[in-house]
Scaffold this motif. Structure first.
Motif, PDB file in Angstrom:
ATOM      1  N   ALA A 267       0.844  -1.196   0.000  1.00  0.00           N
ATOM      2  CA  ALA A 267       0.000   0.000   0.000  1.00  0.00           C
ATOM      3  C   ALA A 267       0.874   1.239   0.000  1.00  0.00           C
ATOM      4  CB  ALA A 267      -0.914   0.018   1.227  1.00  0.00           C
TER       5      ALA A 267
ATOM      6  N   THR B 196      -3.657   3.463   0.563  1.00  0.00           N
ATOM      7  CA  THR B 196      -4.416   2.712  -0.424  1.00  0.00           C
ATOM      8  C   THR B 196      -3.633   1.488  -0.886  1.00  0.00           C
ATOM      9  OG1 THR B 196      -5.466   4.743  -1.176  1.00  0.00           O
ATOM     10  CG2 THR B 196      -5.570   2.853  -2.652  1.00  0.00           C
TER      11      THR B 196
ATOM     12  N   LEU C  84      -2.071  -1.243  -3.206  1.00  0.00           N
ATOM     13  CA  LEU C  84      -1.635  -1.289  -4.601  1.00  0.00           C
ATOM     14  C   LEU C  84      -2.469  -2.336  -5.329  1.00  0.00           C
ATOM     15  CD1 LEU C  84       2.258  -1.319  -4.081  1.00  0.00           C
ATOM     16  CD2 LEU C  84       0.731   0.655  -4.294  1.00  0.00           C
ATOM     17  N   GLU C  85      -2.374  -2.359  -6.655  1.00  0.00           N
ATOM     18  CA  GLU C  85      -3.067  -3.408  -7.413  1.00  0.00           C
ATOM     19  C   GLU C  85      -2.569  -4.783  -7.017  1.00  0.00           C
ATOM     20  OE1 GLU C  85      -2.236  -1.872 -11.498  1.00  0.00           O
ATOM     21  OE2 GLU C  85      -4.310  -2.491 -11.819  1.00  0.00           O
TER      22      GLU C  85
ATOM     23  N   PHE D 192      -7.767  -1.117  -9.789  1.00  0.00           N
ATOM     24  CA  PHE D 192      -7.404   0.282 -10.005  1.00  0.00           C
ATOM     25  C   PHE D 192      -8.307   0.874 -11.085  1.00  0.00           C
ATOM     26  CE2 PHE D 192      -5.092   3.412 -12.582  1.00  0.00           C
ATOM     27  CZ  PHE D 192      -4.834   4.366 -11.615  1.00  0.00           C
TER      28      PHE D 192
ATOM     29  N   GLN E 280      -4.029  10.742  -8.287  1.00  0.00           N
ATOM     30  CA  GLN E 280      -3.308   9.655  -8.966  1.00  0.00           C
ATOM     31  C   GLN E 280      -2.103  10.253  -9.655  1.00  0.00           C
ATOM     32  OE1 GLN E 280      -5.954   7.752 -11.772  1.00  0.00           O
ATOM     33  NE2 GLN E 280      -7.193   6.799 -10.168  1.00  0.00           N
TER      34      GLN E 280
ATOM     35  N   ARG F 233      -0.290   3.494 -11.183  1.00  0.00           N
ATOM     36  CA  ARG F 233      -1.651   2.966 -11.021  1.00  0.00           C
ATOM     37  C   ARG F 233      -2.009   2.847  -9.540  1.00  0.00           C
ATOM     38  NH1 ARG F 233      -3.929   0.735 -15.550  1.00  0.00           N
ATOM     39  NH2 ARG F 233      -4.958  -0.922 -14.356  1.00  0.00           N
ATOM     40  N   THR F 234      -2.031   3.995  -8.869  1.00  0.00           N
ATOM     41  CA  THR F 234      -2.439   4.016  -7.468  1.00  0.00           C
ATOM     42  C   THR F 234      -2.881   5.431  -7.130  1.00  0.00           C
ATOM     43  OG1 THR F 234      -1.802   3.452  -5.217  1.00  0.00           O
ATOM     44  CG2 THR F 234      -0.147   4.553  -6.570  1.00  0.00           C
TER      45      THR F 234
ATOM     46  N   LYS G 205      -2.655   8.602  -4.052  1.00  0.00           N
ATOM     47  CA  LYS G 205      -1.824   9.072  -2.957  1.00  0.00           C
ATOM     48  C   LYS G 205      -2.338  10.411  -2.450  1.00  0.00           C
ATOM     49  CE  LYS G 205       2.696   8.720  -3.189  1.00  0.00           C
ATOM     50  NZ  LYS G 205       2.812   7.891  -1.975  1.00  0.00           N
TER      51      LYS G 205
END
Ligand code: C2O
Ligand code: CU
Length: 502
Positions: free
Chosen positions: A299, A303, A305-306, A378, A446, A451-452, A454
């Motif tokens: 994470a 959040t 991660l994929e 995501f 983002q 692909r996350t 923050k």
């Protein structure tokens, strides 16, 4: 090259704070050896410092105290939930002056939440109502800001909808837990001084809908540093020195969840542990490496991660969080969580390696568990309704360094206006020769190309970082929200502004 050292008088003891020009290492002879002698700080450990390339006029950070290996616990206390309701977490937090034993046998005056550094970990699950009864028993006004948490602007502890809580006064923070993740709380008034004195803690929100990780432990690891007089344990005020004004305040002792660095923990070979890292330092960048073990990041800023991602080095900038799963494979070995050198300013001098935590593995290996291959879906944001450029810079005034956004310093940076429900692209253009960790309150973004999502991101020197800001509505989302550099001296020095969202 013999380098000039600036000596600073603190409480009658002369301490070398290493504000030297870069040379081939430090002048160890002028360290305050008497002050060091009575402690378990191995003077020999000070020999292998990496002060950068040398030869240019940089400003290396403080000479670190290097605590001898010790064993103990890094556990943080949990805030006590006094509400019997299944979906309400109700806690009391009191900001108070306390003494903390960072160095063995020495007392350091600290400002704390509830008497400990870090303050108690607040734990809740998505959907819970969180109620925090706060009382300020400090001699100064303060607030609590819930870093990274989406909540009503009046509960953010910062910005135009809030005011500071006077000494002796109380305030109830109430908000609903919307997003799972690792967040933290800290004051937003004179934050550079108040956070540095020990006012910070973690807030961990879990989501029963998220995949369960086969970990044997789920621990908060808050990384910080303090500048201590090794002889007395007193915290030293550093705000007038040149390096602190430029680079922000770095301490000479690294702390892991309020404990001095180089702590040993015993683990079993092969088992998985989740560490929720928070960087609560005013200015120190921690570039983390687990030497002798493996780290998989799961994470960032709360959040997931994929998918789990193996990391050999993980840069954690002030304000940022990262959740990792660590493992030591070999039995009967010691893996070391080390902060490895990172140069966050051009010619600014790399930091020195710091041993933070040692994992001492036993031969007793359980069957190896593995992480789920996917963690979270995501969803890329739609294309931006507006594109803005924020230029981060600095200039000298007659008395101090001023840190700027689009050439203006708080409160003169014009307020941005954004529309709820839209996406904006912010190009954060760092024109200065040092990195700045950029943080936005109240909304996620983002990073373009990642692909996350923050809320805090490093913007390296002379680099532009693009983010898509998601002004997704939530209860109380309309209002003014701060964005700023999370080097707290830079924020106090002007690199802070507001976006008004309606
Ligand atoms: Cu962690 Cu505006 O702050
Ligand atoms: Cu900055």
């Amino acid at each position: 090259m013999r380098t000039p050292l600036i000596l600073i008088q603190v409480l009658g003891a002369t301490s070398v704070l290493a504000l030297s020009a870069c040379g081939n290492g430090m002048d160890h002879g002028s360290m305050d050896n008497d002050a060091m002698a009575g402690m378990d700080m191995g003077a020999g450990d000070m020999g292998d410092m990496d002060m950068g390339d040398g030869g240019h006029g940089g400003m290396p950070g403080p000479t670190m105290l290097a605590p001898a290996p010790w064993s103990g616990s890094l556990s943080t206390t949990d805030a006590i939930d006094t509400n019997a309701g299944a979906n309400v977490v109700e806690v009391t937090l009191r900001a108070t002056q306390t003494e903390i034993e960072y160095l063995p046998g020495k007392k350091t005056k600290a400002w704390t939440y509830g008497g400990t550094v870090p303050g108690p970990t607040i734990r809740a699950k998505v959907g819970d109502r969180i109620i925090v009864h706060f009382r300020n028993d400090l001699p100064e006004a303060t607030t609590i800001h819930w870093h990274g948490v989406r909540l009503p602007s009046a509960m953010d502890g910062a910005g135009p909808a809030t005011s500071a809580i006077a000494p002796g006064a109380t305030f109830d923070y109430t908000f609903d837990a919307l997003d799972a993740g690792t967040y933290w709380y800290h004051p937003h008034v004179m934050a550079n001084e108040q956070v540095d004195k020990g006012l910070y803690g973690a807030i961990v929100i879990t989501d029963p809908g998220e995949p369960t990780l086969p970990v044997v432990a789920d621990e908060v690891m808050i990384l910080d540093d303090v500048m201590l007089d090794a002889a007395t344990g007193e915290q030293m005020a550093m705000k007038d020195d040149m390096r602190t004004q430029m680079m922000g305040l770095e301490g000479n002792l690294a702390l892991v969840s309020g404990r001095r660095s180089n702590v040993g923990l015993s683990v079993r070979a092969g088992e998985l542990r989740r560490w929720r890292f928070v960087n609560s330092a005013n200015a120190r960048y921690f570039k983390l490496s687990l030497v002798g073990g493996t780290m998989q990041q799961v994470a960032t800023d709360g959040t997931l991660l994929e998918k789990p991602t193996a990391v050999s080095e993980l840069l954690l900038v002030p304000g940022e969080r990262a959740d990792v799963v660590v493992r030591v494979d070999a039995p009967s070995t010691t893996a070391t969580l080390r902060a490895v050198p990172y140069e966050r300013a051009m010619e600014g001098g790399a930091t020195t390696p710091i041993d933070l935590v040692r994992l001492i593995s036993t031969a007793d290996a359980p069957a190896a568990a593995s992480l789920p291959t996917t963690l979270r879906a995501f969803t890329p944001l739609s294309s931006p309704a507006a594109v803005r450029t924020l230029r981060l810079g600095e200039r000298m005034s007659s008395t101090r360094t001023v840190f700027t956004i689009n050439d203006a310093a708080f409160p003169d940076v014009p307020t941005l206006n954004a529309k709820l429900g839209t996406v904006e692209e912010w190009a954060i253009q760092n024109e200065s020769e040092m990195d700045h960790p950029f943080h936005l309150h109240g909304f996620f973004f983002q990073p373009v190309g990642a692909r996350t999502r923050k809320d805090t991101i490093n913007v390296p020197a002379k680099t532009t970082v693009r983010v898509l800001v998601d002004f997704h509505p939530h209860t109380g989302a309309a209002g003014g929200w701060m964005y700023h550099c999370h080097i707290l001296e830079h924020a106090e020095g002007g690199m802070l502004a507001e976006v008004k969202v309606e």
